[in-house]
Design an enzyme around this catalytic site. Structure first.
Site, PDB file in Angstrom:
ATOM      1  N   ASP A   1      -0.534  18.121 119.589  1.00 21.72           N
ATOM      2  CA  ASP A   1      -1.960  17.820 119.726  1.00 21.72           C
ATOM      3  C   ASP A   1      -2.368  17.135 118.429  1.00 21.72           C
ATOM      4  OD1 ASP A   1      -4.721  17.742 119.787  1.00 21.72           O
ATOM      5  OD2 ASP A   1      -5.001  19.912 119.955  1.00 21.72           O
TER       6      ASP A   1
ATOM      7  N   GLU B   1      -5.510  15.003 126.958  1.00 22.08           N
ATOM      8  CA  GLU B   1      -5.780  16.351 126.450  1.00 22.08           C
ATOM      9  C   GLU B   1      -6.231  17.312 127.560  1.00 22.08           C
ATOM     10  OE1 GLU B   1      -8.429  15.502 123.190  1.00 22.08           O
ATOM     11  OE2 GLU B   1      -6.842  14.465 122.105  1.00 22.08           O
TER      12      GLU B   1
HETATM   13 MG    MG Z   1      -8.890  18.812 120.225  1.00 17.74          MG
END
Ligand code: MG
Ligand code: ADP
Length: 618
Positions: free
Chosen positions: A23, A187
């Protein structure tokens, strides 16, 4: 090329190198893996430290680079050489960010406003790709240190709204950091994977992913069908997040201690301390009712109730965005079946309650909100590594797939970069009366004319019962399954006859060839558009001639002498235009013929003809 690593902790050999999930956040970044024994996703961290690495890069006088917690300490004291939020600059030109230029406390070069931005630190220039690569390099090193094995392959997440340029920039940053980026995934998709949503093959679900991070807010509405994630809508605010929460706490403390903006501006050290303490207070208030701090003889306090009052306007703004996202997705709030909470700021109870109240259901918050995206990326990485055969492989098609339509044109059914598995269907019709067969030629590539693309397969749909042109309905469907096999099926819907074929689109195609085909399509784009326009104009002209002729043949008795003569003249003019390389001329003649026939065609509405005028023909 598999590398062999030794796990020092267990002494075991790790034959298969792990693919990690990353991430790369605006505020924090982290790496996760699927634990080889427990098979559970796990965020990597060193003993007694956080899994989160602040996405901050600090350059010292000598040009040495530090990343993460160590760099965060310089955020306010050394604003010119401490780079935060580099992700906001990915794939952007100065023009794109100029309205928010004051947000960046470091120097963003503004002399070349159209090309991609650079950041200046001392006498050196860094692209956002360079800056992100420093963060990725740090993550890679950490992972290697913890796993005691080389880490070279990764899945990296990006916001759902990232465009091609921003995704490519993220890929390039990975490459610079020495990572082979196997996949860039959204995401919100990663977050849902971490909750196991969308992993079932037969599953169909509409979900909302609410992501409130440090400086950005994103709401995404996703439709998951058979392992395919479709983004129905996204909304949000690129300048709203936990940092705003910290700022309101600092403001309250300034009042309590009588500190002015000017004093804080002068005393960067104090300002830095207040900011970091405010963030600490905010985090504690997610679990406690009160926070107190003594600073330079002043008692600074904030209660949860006060805090909630201060951040109420921010929370309301996020809910407004949720409303817009729901509206854009053209669904009702009640159709949302799961709400996934992402981002450190969703730990604030008031945020959770507001979101839950808006969607009218409890939210999913059992997975650590600031790790959930990385954990989901690890789930995806594991599927790619082939460790999780039960689950679908979410892949993309490198080149467009389509069939040949009249005039040798490429009609794309599955555009390049589509996620697979995928299924698309489109209806075609015949262009000759009594036409009993239809040739389906499958092509791959980006060019407008099929002759410039790669032919994959061809078959005949035969046995179409005799019908007037335009009446048969032939549905051509393209289905790419999880293994990348393309099944092309053609079915005449009125009679039910069908025919299908299987192909492997990637077979015998190297990365270089894919790249060359893409480049060709770009260099020839202008030429192709012109050719396509001419072919389309001619096809339209030919079809109009055919249908008009047929119409006159059938209905001559219903037309006046004048109408018949005018039509014959206009048809002749169109016929002539078709022999010339001039699409505008063809268009004009088509229009003229239409003008003449429209009044009587409306008069003598013939169902079959009007159908023929509409449908595309192969
Ligand atoms: Mg984030
Ligand atoms: P990003 O996706 O932008 O990189 P994160 O998801 O890591 O950001 O979220 C970072 C934000 O979450 C920061 O503003 C941080 O202060 C906030 N945060 C982290 N933990 C908590 C908590 N317990 N309570 C409130 N806010 C928190």
């Amino acid at each position: 090329m598999a590398k062999i690593g030794i796990n020092i902790a267990t002494g075991s050999l790790q034959k298969e190198e792990m693919i990690v999930g990353i991430d790369l956040g605006t505020t924090n970044s982290l790496v996760a893996i699927i634990h080889p024994e427990s098979k559970q996703p796990l965020a990597l961290k060193e003993h007694n430290s956080s899994s989160l690495v602040p996405s901050i890069v600090h350059f010292d006088e000598a040009g040495n680079v530090t990343v993460g917690e160590a760099a965060k300490q310089f955020l306010i004291t050394e604003p010119h050489n401490t780079i935060f939020s580099a992700k906001r600059l990915m794939g952007k030109s100065y023009n794109d960010i100029k309205d928010n230029a004051s947000f960046f406390t470091y120097k963003v070069i503004d002399d070349n406003t159209e090309s991609l931005v650079k950041v200046q630190v001392g006498d050196k220039f860094y692209s956002p790709i360079d800056l992100s690569s420093f963060i990725l390099k740090e993550l890679k090193q950490r992972a290697e240190h913890i796993l005691k094995t080389p880490v070279t392959r990764a899945v990296i997440t990006v916001p759902a709204y990232f465009n091609d340029a921003q995704r490519q920039a993220t890929r390039d940053a990975g490459k610079l950091a020495g990572l082979d980026v196997l996949r860039i995934i959204n995401e919100p998709t990663a977050a849902s994977l971490a909750y196991g949503l969308g992993l079932g093959k037969e599953e169909s679900k509409t979900i909302a992913v609410y992501d409130l991070g440090g400086g950005t807010f994103d709401i995404s509405i996703l439709q998951i069908t058979n392992g395919i994630f479709e983004v129905l809508s996204t909304n949000g605010d690129t300048y709203l997040g936990g940092d705003d929460f910290d700022r309101v706490i600092v403001k309250q403390w300034m009042k309590q201690s009588g500190l002015s903006e000017a004093e804080l501006f002068e005393n960067k050290g104090l300002s830095q301390t207040l900011r970091l303490k405010a963030e600490e207070a905010k985090k504690l208030l997610s679990n406690a009712e009160n926070f107190e701090l003594e600073l330079n003889g002043n008692l600074l306090t904030i209660s949860r109730t006060e805090f909630e009052g201060l951040i109420k306007p921010f929370i309301e703004r996020t809910i407004k965005s949720c409303e817009s996202a729901i509206a854009d997705a053209k669904i009702a709030v009640s159709e949302i079946e799961s709400v996934v909470m992402v981002g450190g700021s969703t730990r604030v109870p008031a945020v959770k309650n507001a979101v839950s109240a808006f969607f009218g259901r409890p939210v999913n918050d059992t997975v650590n909100a600031d790790e959930v995206v990385a954990l989901g990326a690890a789930v995806q990485a594991d599927i790619l590594a082939g460790n999780n055969k039960e689950f679908l492989l979410l892949d993309i098609t490198p080149l467009s797939l389509g069939i040949e339509t009249m005039g040798g044109l490429m009609d794309v059914l599955i555009p390049r970069n589509s996620k697979i598995p995928t299924k698309v269907g489109r209806q075609y019709t015949t262009h000759k009366d009594g036409q009993s067969g239809m040739r389906i030629s499958v092509f791959q590539g980006e060019r407008d004319l099929v002759q410039d693309n790669r032919k994959l397969a061809e078959f005949n749909l035969s046995g179409i019962p005799a019908m007037p042109a335009g009446l048969p309905k032939v549905e051509v469907s393209f289905l790419i399954n999880a293994d990348g096999i393309l099944v092309v099926k053609a079915k005449e819907l009125r009679s039910g006859i069908e025919q299908s074929i299987e192909v492997k689109p990637q077979y015998g195609l190297s990365d270089e060839e894919v790249e060359r085909m893409l480049l060709d399509s770009i260099t020839n784009a202008k030429d192709d558009i012109a050719k396509r326009a001419l072919v389309e104009a001619r096809t339209e002209g030919e079809q109009l001639l055919e249908t008009t002729e047929k119409f006159i043949g059938k209905n001559a008795s219903l037309l006046s002498q004048q109408e018949l003569i005018a039509t014959a003249e206009a048809m002749q003019a169109l016929q002539l235009a078709l022999t010339m390389e001039d699409k505008d001329l063809v268009h004009r003649k088509v229009e003229e013929l239409n003008e003449i026939s429209r009044p009587y065609a409306e008069r003598v509405m013939d169902q079959a003809v009007s159908t023929a005028m509409k449908g595309k023909t192969i």
